[in-house]
Write an enzyme that holds these catalytic residues in place. Sequence first.
Site, PDB file in Angstrom:
ATOM      1  N   GLU A 148      -2.496   7.830  -6.818  1.00 42.95           N
ATOM      2  CA  GLU A 148      -1.675   6.790  -6.182  1.00 42.95           C
ATOM      3  C   GLU A 148      -2.347   5.418  -6.303  1.00 42.95           C
ATOM      4  OE1 GLU A 148       0.419   7.873  -2.300  1.00 42.95           O
ATOM      5  OE2 GLU A 148      -1.336   9.202  -2.340  1.00 42.95           O
ATOM      6  N   TYR A 176       5.612 -20.427   6.088  1.00 43.82           N
ATOM      7  CA  TYR A 176       5.587 -19.063   5.569  1.00 43.82           C
ATOM      8  C   TYR A 176       5.301 -18.981   4.073  1.00 43.82           C
ATOM      9  CZ  TYR A 176      10.618 -20.244   5.819  1.00 43.82           C
ATOM     10  OH  TYR A 176      11.831 -20.869   5.771  1.00 43.82           O
ATOM     11  N   ILE A 221      -2.301   3.096   4.394  1.00 39.22           N
ATOM     12  CA  ILE A 221      -1.447   1.947   4.693  1.00 39.22           C
ATOM     13  C   ILE A 221      -1.876   1.282   6.001  1.00 39.22           C
ATOM     14  CG2 ILE A 221       0.496   2.690   3.289  1.00 39.22           C
ATOM     15  CD1 ILE A 221       1.921   3.686   5.744  1.00 39.22           C
ATOM     16  N   GLU A 222      -2.512   2.030   6.888  1.00 40.75           N
ATOM     17  CA  GLU A 222      -3.029   1.437   8.121  1.00 40.75           C
ATOM     18  C   GLU A 222      -4.068   0.355   7.814  1.00 40.75           C
ATOM     19  OE1 GLU A 222      -1.670   5.623   9.157  1.00 40.75           O
ATOM     20  OE2 GLU A 222      -2.728   4.687   7.485  1.00 40.75           O
ATOM     21  N   LYS A 229       5.829   1.988   2.770  1.00 37.53           N
ATOM     22  CA  LYS A 229       5.617   2.427   1.393  1.00 37.53           C
ATOM     23  C   LYS A 229       6.938   3.006   0.909  1.00 37.53           C
ATOM     24  CE  LYS A 229       2.426   4.905  -1.544  1.00 37.53           C
ATOM     25  NZ  LYS A 229       1.142   5.579  -1.565  1.00 37.53           N
TER      26      LYS A 229
END
Length: 120
Positions: free
Chosen positions: A22, A54, A73-74, A100
């Site tokens: 991955e 932004y 992902i954390e 994801k």
Amino acid sequence: MADEVRLRGLRVLAHCGAFQDEREKLQPFEIDLDLECDQTKAGQSDDLSDAVDYGPICDSILNLAETEQFSLIEKFAQTIVDSLFQTDSKIDAVTITLRKLRPPLQADVNTAAVKIHRSR
């Protein structure tokens, strides 16, 4: 309720995954942000320098996605929050949802996501 700047659906490609295969190829992610910040001055002055811009926020996230690699992902979400606090001192707190897209699972799942809230 605090003032917020909200960004929805920022899409990035990043090297992030629990498994090596991955991390070797780019994975698609979608990000939603709620940036808590006092917008009183910006609302009165109509001057971008008084607001949370932004553009640099998105640039910071895109740079992270291009240059960093994550197993979880954390960790990716926390790193984004940390970079946003560095990018703009007007941001008091951040809520991020990091999804994801098309996670590599046996089950038919559209997204896997984390949502975290951090304050300075």
